[in-house]
Design a protein around this motif. Sequence first.
Motif, mmCIF file in Angstrom:
data_model
loop_
_atom_site.group_PDB
_atom_site.id
_atom_site.type_symbol
_atom_site.label_atom_id
_atom_site.label_comp_id
_atom_site.label_asym_id
_atom_site.label_seq_id
_atom_site.Cartn_x
_atom_site.Cartn_y
_atom_site.Cartn_z
ATOM 1 N N CYS A 225 1.276 -4.592 118.397
ATOM 2 C CA CYS A 225 1.789 -5.910 118.727
ATOM 3 C C CYS A 225 1.160 -6.895 117.751
ATOM 4 O O CYS A 225 -0.048 -7.097 117.752
ATOM 5 C CB CYS A 225 1.417 -6.258 120.169
ATOM 6 S SG CYS A 225 2.026 -7.845 120.707
ATOM 7 N N ALA A 226 1.976 -7.505 116.920
ATOM 8 C CA ALA A 226 1.464 -8.385 115.877
ATOM 9 C C ALA A 226 0.901 -9.692 116.438
ATOM 10 O O ALA A 226 -0.098 -10.206 115.949
ATOM 11 C CB ALA A 226 2.569 -8.685 114.875
ATOM 12 N N SER A 227 1.522 -10.223 117.471
ATOM 13 C CA SER A 227 1.100 -11.529 117.972
ATOM 14 C C SER A 227 -0.065 -11.443 118.952
ATOM 15 O O SER A 227 -0.738 -12.440 119.193
ATOM 16 C CB SER A 227 2.275 -12.222 118.657
ATOM 17 O OG SER A 227 2.669 -11.504 119.806
ATOM 18 N N THR B 8 0.232 -10.906 122.173
ATOM 19 C CA THR B 8 0.634 -11.339 123.505
ATOM 20 C C THR B 8 1.242 -10.213 124.338
ATOM 21 O O THR B 8 1.535 -10.426 125.509
ATOM 22 C CB THR B 8 1.647 -12.487 123.414
ATOM 23 O OG1 THR B 8 2.790 -12.034 122.682
ATOM 24 C CG2 THR B 8 1.044 -13.696 122.718
ATOM 25 N N CYS B 9 1.430 -9.067 123.757
ATOM 26 C CA CYS B 9 1.990 -7.936 124.503
ATOM 27 C C CYS B 9 0.914 -7.381 125.433
ATOM 28 O O CYS B 9 -0.205 -7.113 125.006
ATOM 29 C CB CYS B 9 2.449 -6.848 123.552
ATOM 30 S SG CYS B 9 3.522 -7.440 122.243
ATOM 31 N N SER C 193 -1.303 -4.665 123.086
ATOM 32 C CA SER C 193 -2.179 -5.577 122.347
ATOM 33 C C SER C 193 -3.575 -4.993 122.132
ATOM 34 O O SER C 193 -4.253 -5.358 121.182
ATOM 35 C CB SER C 193 -2.294 -6.912 123.073
ATOM 36 O OG SER C 193 -2.880 -6.730 124.344
#
Length: 64
Positions: free
Chosen positions: A29-31, A33-34, A38
Amino acid sequence: MTKKVIIITGIGIVIGALAGYAYYFYVGCASGTCSITSKPLNSTLYGALMGGLVFNMFVKDTKK
């Protein structure tokens, strides 16, 4: 629970944990927020749970 059930479910847990970590490592998960992907611990535990449940489906019930 018989020894066969424990072994098959244990194999599923190990394979699921490896698959969960591999999913985190390669997809992730790049951001951040997953909720599942994450962190590697979350992804590994979720994979282990799913692997154990899926492999447990293949164990036949013995009727008494």
